[in-house]
Design an enzyme around this catalytic site. Structure first.
Site, PDB file in Angstrom:
ATOM      1  CG  ASN A 124      -4.231  -1.201  -2.654  1.00 63.66           C
ATOM      2  OD1 ASN A 124      -4.860  -2.188  -3.005  1.00 63.66           O
ATOM      3  ND2 ASN A 124      -4.795  -0.163  -2.048  1.00 63.66           N
ATOM      4  CD  GLU A 125      -8.083   0.326  -4.700  1.00 55.18           C
ATOM      5  OE1 GLU A 125      -8.333   1.458  -4.248  1.00 55.18           O
ATOM      6  OE2 GLU A 125      -8.813  -0.663  -4.482  1.00 55.18           O
ATOM      7  CD1 TRP A 165      -2.257  -1.992   0.333  1.00 56.75           C
ATOM      8  CD2 TRP A 165      -3.419  -0.636   1.669  1.00 56.75           C
ATOM      9  NE1 TRP A 165      -3.518  -2.511   0.442  1.00 56.75           N
ATOM     10  CE2 TRP A 165      -4.252  -1.692   1.257  1.00 56.75           C
ATOM     11  CE3 TRP A 165      -3.916   0.337   2.526  1.00 56.75           C
ATOM     12  CZ2 TRP A 165      -5.578  -1.789   1.660  1.00 56.75           C
ATOM     13  CZ3 TRP A 165      -5.237   0.228   2.938  1.00 56.75           C
ATOM     14  CH2 TRP A 165      -6.059  -0.818   2.506  1.00 56.75           C
ATOM     15  CD  GLU A 209      -9.302  -3.952  -1.676  1.00 51.53           C
ATOM     16  OE1 GLU A 209      -8.082  -3.737  -1.735  1.00 51.53           O
ATOM     17  OE2 GLU A 209     -10.138  -3.101  -1.300  1.00 51.53           O
TER      18      GLU A 209
END
Length: 229
Positions: A67-68, A26, A153
């Protein structure tokens, strides 16, 4: 040796030796030269995977990117090369974007990038398609690659009332998009009640760890019926 995750992974492995582990960052330490998509981070990931085995006896089966937060093709290619150079069998997942298969379109037009990615993962891949996720942007390109597709996810619903939506998502993922894995976030609802996801997120509820209380409800059973089938 920091954190509870290593202990949790060891306990999970003891109960199910066939369980798989997937790491996804993250963020990254501020001392990296070049930021997240840097050689420093690739070295860090390789060392993390190596130490999981040497210190804890754990194999990291899959590794993602950021993450994203987008991706860069050369970084994933370098990561794949570093894993191979260190004789690591960890497979690469990309790009963990929210409701987007755009990475698959890039992979389709770039053979070097495609060969660096083993699994195409998207977060909440049917989020914007209320009844049919087969028309999600980029999905046709993802399917054309012949690689495993994951909802890398999924979830983010309450341990009880979220079960209907979760069961629907599992079915739609596979039937409409040939998605063969759904990784649920979060595993356990252990949030304080005044936090944004307090009481409304987790496969089971255990928000008072000091008391030993936990509740197994419909989300666990919806998942069990699907995975056991």
């Amino acid at each position: 040796h920091r954190g509870y995750e290593w202990w949790l992974m060891q306990e999970a492995k003891a109960r199910n030796p066939d369980i798989k582990f997937y790491g996804l960052e993250w963020g990254a330490p501020g001392w990296f030269g070049g930021g997240f998509f840097s050689q420093d981070n690739i070295d860090y990931i390789v060392h993390w995977i190596q130490n999981a085995k040497s210190v804890y006896g754990l194999t990291i089966d899959y590794i993602g990117g950021w993450n994203e937060n987008g991706y860069t093709k050369p970084w994933f290619e370098s990561l794949k090369g570093a894993l191979a150079a260190n004789a690591l069998t960890t497979k690469v997942v990309a790009a963990d974007a929210f409701d987007s298969w755009a990475v698959a379109t890039d992979m389709k037009s770039d053979p070097a990038f495609s060969s660096a990615v083993d699994i195409v993962g998207a977060h909440y891949p049917c989020q914007s398609q209320s009844t049919d996720c087969s028309g999600a942007p980029g999905l046709a390109d993802a399917l054309s690659l012949g690689k495993p597709l994951w909802a890398s996810e999924e979830g983010s619903g309450p341990y009880d009332e979220g079960a209907i939506a979760m069961a629907r998502a599992y079915n739609r993922h596979y039937i409409q998009a040939r998605i063969t894995a759904s990784i649920n976030w979060s595993l356990v609802g252990s949030w304080y009640g005044n936090l944004p996801f307090g009481g409304v997120d987790g496969l089971l509820l255990a928000h008072e760890p000091w008391s030993g209380f936990y509740a197994v409800d419909r989300e666990i059973w919806a998942t069990a019926h699907t995975t056991q089938f």
